[in-house]
Design a protein around this motif. Structure first.
Motif, PDB file in Angstrom:
ATOM      1  N   VAL A  42       0.840  -1.278  -0.056  1.00 18.76           N
ATOM      2  CA  VAL A  42      -0.102  -0.044   0.056  1.00 18.76           C
ATOM      3  C   VAL A  42       1.016   1.279  -0.165  1.00 18.76           C
ATOM      4  O   VAL A  42       2.072   1.247   0.636  1.00 18.76           O
ATOM      5  CB  VAL A  42      -1.132   0.200   1.227  1.00 18.76           C
ATOM      6  N   ILE A  43       0.473   2.324  -0.647  1.00 17.38           N
ATOM      7  CA  ILE A  43       1.033   3.658  -0.516  1.00 17.38           C
ATOM      8  C   ILE A  43      -0.416   4.345  -0.015  1.00 17.38           C
ATOM      9  O   ILE A  43      -1.320   4.269  -0.367  1.00 17.38           O
ATOM     10  CB  ILE A  43       1.408   4.180  -2.018  1.00 17.38           C
ATOM     11  N   ALA A  44       0.191   5.158   1.218  1.00 15.41           N
ATOM     12  CA  ALA A  44      -0.830   5.942   1.676  1.00 15.41           C
ATOM     13  C   ALA A  44      -0.468   7.498   1.822  1.00 15.41           C
ATOM     14  O   ALA A  44       0.845   7.524   2.513  1.00 15.41           O
ATOM     15  CB  ALA A  44      -1.305   5.392   3.210  1.00 15.41           C
ATOM     16  N   GLY A  45      -1.392   8.352   1.553  1.00 12.82           N
ATOM     17  CA  GLY A  45      -0.832   9.744   1.826  1.00 12.82           C
ATOM     18  C   GLY A  45      -2.123  10.772   1.414  1.00 12.82           C
ATOM     19  O   GLY A  45      -3.086  10.246   1.114  1.00 12.82           O
ATOM     20  N   PRO A  46      -1.555  11.885   0.933  1.00 14.88           N
ATOM     21  CA  PRO A  46      -2.531  12.891   0.284  1.00 14.88           C
ATOM     22  C   PRO A  46      -3.289  12.183  -0.991  1.00 14.88           C
ATOM     23  O   PRO A  46      -2.800  11.692  -1.725  1.00 14.88           O
ATOM     24  CB  PRO A  46      -1.704  14.067   0.054  1.00 14.88           C
ATOM     25  N   ALA A  47      -4.535  12.785  -1.122  1.00 18.16           N
ATOM     26  CA  ALA A  47      -5.354  12.167  -2.311  1.00 18.16           C
ATOM     27  C   ALA A  47      -4.849  12.682  -3.550  1.00 18.16           C
ATOM     28  O   ALA A  47      -4.879  11.742  -4.757  1.00 18.16           O
ATOM     29  CB  ALA A  47      -6.991  12.709  -1.975  1.00 18.16           C
ATOM     30  N   ALA A  48      -4.227  13.892  -3.714  1.00 16.84           N
ATOM     31  CA  ALA A  48      -3.224  14.242  -4.744  1.00 16.84           C
ATOM     32  C   ALA A  48      -2.567  13.256  -5.316  1.00 16.84           C
ATOM     33  O   ALA A  48      -2.318  12.976  -6.546  1.00 16.84           O
ATOM     34  CB  ALA A  48      -2.954  15.705  -4.782  1.00 16.84           C
ATOM     35  N   LEU A  49      -1.661  12.813  -4.438  1.00 12.19           N
ATOM     36  CA  LEU A  49      -0.583  11.708  -4.825  1.00 12.19           C
ATOM     37  C   LEU A  49      -1.210  10.353  -5.265  1.00 12.19           C
ATOM     38  O   LEU A  49      -0.575   9.852  -6.251  1.00 12.19           O
ATOM     39  CB  LEU A  49       0.200  11.074  -3.418  1.00 12.19           C
ATOM     40  N   ILE A  50      -2.307   9.811  -4.658  1.00 16.13           N
ATOM     41  CA  ILE A  50      -3.083   8.771  -5.073  1.00 16.13           C
ATOM     42  C   ILE A  50      -3.639   8.995  -6.652  1.00 16.13           C
ATOM     43  O   ILE A  50      -3.524   8.193  -7.280  1.00 16.13           O
ATOM     44  CB  ILE A  50      -3.995   8.398  -3.929  1.00 16.13           C
ATOM     45  N   ARG A  51      -4.064   9.952  -6.862  1.00 19.64           N
ATOM     46  CA  ARG A  51      -4.804  10.283  -8.182  1.00 19.64           C
ATOM     47  C   ARG A  51      -3.485  10.502  -9.011  1.00 19.64           C
ATOM     48  O   ARG A  51      -3.757   9.620 -10.165  1.00 19.64           O
ATOM     49  CB  ARG A  51      -5.224  11.519  -8.075  1.00 19.64           C
ATOM     50  N   HIS A  52      -2.276  10.828  -8.665  1.00 18.24           N
ATOM     51  CA  HIS A  52      -1.080  10.971  -9.827  1.00 18.24           C
ATOM     52  C   HIS A  52      -0.639   9.569  -9.718  1.00 18.24           C
ATOM     53  O   HIS A  52      -0.353   8.873 -10.984  1.00 18.24           O
ATOM     54  CB  HIS A  52       0.086  11.674  -8.732  1.00 18.24           C
ATOM     55  N   GLY A  86       1.508   5.959 -12.523  1.00 18.61           N
ATOM     56  CA  GLY A  86       2.383   5.015 -11.935  1.00 18.61           C
ATOM     57  C   GLY A  86       2.299   3.742 -12.324  1.00 18.61           C
ATOM     58  O   GLY A  86       1.705   2.945 -12.584  1.00 18.61           O
ATOM     59  N   ARG A  87       3.545   3.499 -13.143  1.00 22.84           N
ATOM     60  CA  ARG A  87       3.884   2.131 -13.885  1.00 22.84           C
ATOM     61  C   ARG A  87       3.899   1.085 -13.162  1.00 22.84           C
ATOM     62  O   ARG A  87       3.078  -0.203 -13.686  1.00 22.84           O
ATOM     63  CB  ARG A  87       5.157   2.196 -14.595  1.00 22.84           C
ATOM     64  N   THR A  88       4.247   0.749 -11.807  1.00 19.89           N
ATOM     65  CA  THR A  88       4.150  -0.341 -11.117  1.00 19.89           C
ATOM     66  C   THR A  88       2.582  -0.615 -10.558  1.00 19.89           C
ATOM     67  O   THR A  88       2.573  -1.646  -9.981  1.00 19.89           O
ATOM     68  CB  THR A  88       5.108  -0.391  -9.841  1.00 19.89           C
ATOM     69  N   PHE A  89       1.799   0.329 -11.090  1.00 17.65           N
ATOM     70  CA  PHE A  89       0.324   0.027 -10.602  1.00 17.65           C
ATOM     71  C   PHE A  89      -0.549  -0.064 -11.709  1.00 17.65           C
ATOM     72  O   PHE A  89      -1.201  -1.102 -11.870  1.00 17.65           O
ATOM     73  CB  PHE A  89      -0.379   1.345  -9.858  1.00 17.65           C
ATOM     74  N   ILE A  90      -0.157   0.502 -12.686  1.00 15.21           N
ATOM     75  CA  ILE A  90      -1.039   0.793 -14.277  1.00 15.21           C
ATOM     76  C   ILE A  90      -0.768  -0.494 -14.794  1.00 15.21           C
ATOM     77  O   ILE A  90      -1.581  -1.307 -15.322  1.00 15.21           O
ATOM     78  CB  ILE A  90      -0.364   1.774 -15.050  1.00 15.21           C
ATOM     79  N   TYR A  91       0.673  -1.184 -14.796  1.00 16.76           N
ATOM     80  CA  TYR A  91       1.005  -2.352 -15.857  1.00 16.76           C
ATOM     81  C   TYR A  91       0.739  -3.769 -14.943  1.00 16.76           C
ATOM     82  O   TYR A  91       1.387  -4.741 -15.537  1.00 16.76           O
ATOM     83  CB  TYR A  91       2.273  -1.926 -16.270  1.00 16.76           C
ATOM     84  N   ASP A  92       0.591  -3.729 -13.616  1.00 15.26           N
ATOM     85  CA  ASP A  92       0.797  -4.911 -13.131  1.00 15.26           C
ATOM     86  C   ASP A  92      -0.839  -5.567 -12.707  1.00 15.26           C
ATOM     87  O   ASP A  92      -1.507  -4.753 -12.261  1.00 15.26           O
ATOM     88  CB  ASP A  92       1.418  -4.610 -11.674  1.00 15.26           C
ATOM     89  N   THR A  93      -0.989  -6.800 -12.669  1.00 13.65           N
ATOM     90  CA  THR A  93      -2.294  -7.498 -12.688  1.00 13.65           C
ATOM     91  C   THR A  93      -2.549  -7.129 -11.097  1.00 13.65           C
ATOM     92  O   THR A  93      -1.423  -7.181 -10.159  1.00 13.65           O
ATOM     93  CB  THR A  93      -2.192  -9.134 -12.756  1.00 13.65           C
TER      94      THR A  93
END
Length: 384
Positions: A239-249, A254-261
């Motif tokens: 998990v990555i946790a922090g400001p909502a703007a970071l999660i939106r970014h 985020g390649r390790t999020f977008i391209y991973d099952t």
């Protein structure tokens, strides 16, 4: 055509002579070894509620997520877990990854701009080290928990943003970073603080919310928290946790999020059930702290060199790589599994046995395991 294989064979020979060969050791489901090597701090991996939550999700959703989070991999379980994590950690938002390793790679990359100064502790986990390497930015590596060195690195940084990168509880020696002081230094230089809370989540802080919460920094806008869900929660994922703007970014870029099952729904459900249990389990946390204190006292009383534990990791110095392997093997022969850490896994030349406290182990088995570790220790005892 086979020269590359010959080169690998030569490297394997060099590692073998240095005592650095590693082997996979599959364990059976019926394994009766006393486990002081895994990271199941609260013993939740086999909790009936966790297992039933996973089984129910398996029946509903099937074995895998079938795609990345942005395609078909997101389920209502993922959304519920992210909401629960953000609430527990006291952050605006949270994003779940398929592993803590990928979460750390993604967090470091997301916080790094073309001229960012990265100030990273010399004992940081490999996932943070690799995250820094992948940015292409030359880091400033400071000696372990050295506040003056961090201050000097930030003072020497140009006007571009800086990020201080650390663990909360360090994975090899189990000691605690001075998070409040690091945050104060960062704030004075307009720097962000990135904290890998993997070994503190569920173990430290109010309701087990982790080392960042224990330091009074939960929800601070200049603090980003990462963690794995495979330790105190006994499941898997990160998990990555922090400001909502970071999660939106991260969702957008985020390649390790977008391209991973995505994390499988069954594992997601298990982590959510474990979170609910861990959050309410102050008794388990108290027992874990008591066992860590007992382990340190017993080992040092026997003349061994052990780092004072801040959470559930107790690290014991060995004479060298070969001696650490032999010591761990002797423990296993006596029915006790311990971690065996050698260079290059360790952040310095020292080899260690690493004990991780698991309150799911019956107390009498735990105390017997300590006796085994002391009895099989090399003599004279190694010193740091």
């Amino acid at each position: 055509m086979t020269r590359w294989l010959d080169a690998l064979d030569r490297k394997a020979g060099l590692r073998a002579r240095a005592g650095l060969t590693r082997r996979l050791r599959p364990r059976a489901a019926s394994d009766e070894v006393t486990d002081l090597a895994g990271n199941d701090y609260l013993g939740l991996s086999r909790h009936p509620r966790v297992i039933e939550a996973a089984a129910a999700a398996l029946r509903r959703f099937g074995a895998g997520a079938t795609g990345s989070r942005l395609v078909r991999g997101s389920t209502e379980l993922h959304t519920a877990l992210e909401a629960a994590l953000a609430d527990w950690l006291g952050t605006e938002s949270a994003l779940v990854y398929s592993s803590g390793y990928l979460a750390n790679l993604g967090a470091v990359r997301a916080l790094t701009q073309p001229a960012t100064t990265l100030v990273t502790d010399a004992h940081n986990h490999a996932s943070l080290v690799d995250g820094v390497r992948l940015t292409g930015r030359p880091p400033t590596i400071t000696p372990h928990n050295d506040l003056p060195a961090v201050r000097a690195a930030l003072a020497a940084a140009p006007t571009a943003p800086a990020v201080v990168v650390t663990e909360s509880v360090f994975s090899v020696d189990g000691d605690l970073a001075p998070l409040a002081e690091l945050h104060a230094l960062g704030s004075a230089h307009d720097a962000l603080l990135l904290v890998d809370d993997a070994h503190a989540l569920g173990v430290l802080g109010p309701s087990g919310a982790g080392g960042v919460a224990a330091a009074g920094l939960a929800g601070a806008p200049d603090v980003v928290v990462t963690a794995t869900l495979s330790k105190a929660l006994g499941a898997a994922g990160g998990v990555i946790a922090g400001p909502a703007a970071l999660i939106r970014h991260l969702i957008d870029t985020g390649r390790t999020f977008i391209y991973d099952t995505a994390l499988p729904p069954a594992t997601t459900a298990a982590a959510l059930a474990a979170l609910e249990l861990a959050r309410a389990d102050d008794t388990g946390r108290a027992e874990l702290a008591a066992r860590a204190t007992l382990a340190h006292a017993r080992l040092t009383a026997a003349g061994l060199t052990a780092a004072p534990p801040a959470a559930g990791v107790v690290s014991v110095t060995a004479h060298g790589p070969a001696e650490a392997v032999a010591w761990a093997a002797a423990c296993l022969d006596a029915g006790v599994a311990v971690g065996c850490f050698r260079p290059p896994t360790t952040p310095d030349p020292r080899s260690r046995l690493r004990l991780t406290i698991n309150v799911g182990v019956p107390r009498h088995d735990f105390e017997r395991a300590l006796d085994v570790i002391v009895k099989t220790a090399p003599h004279p005892a190694p010193v740091s």
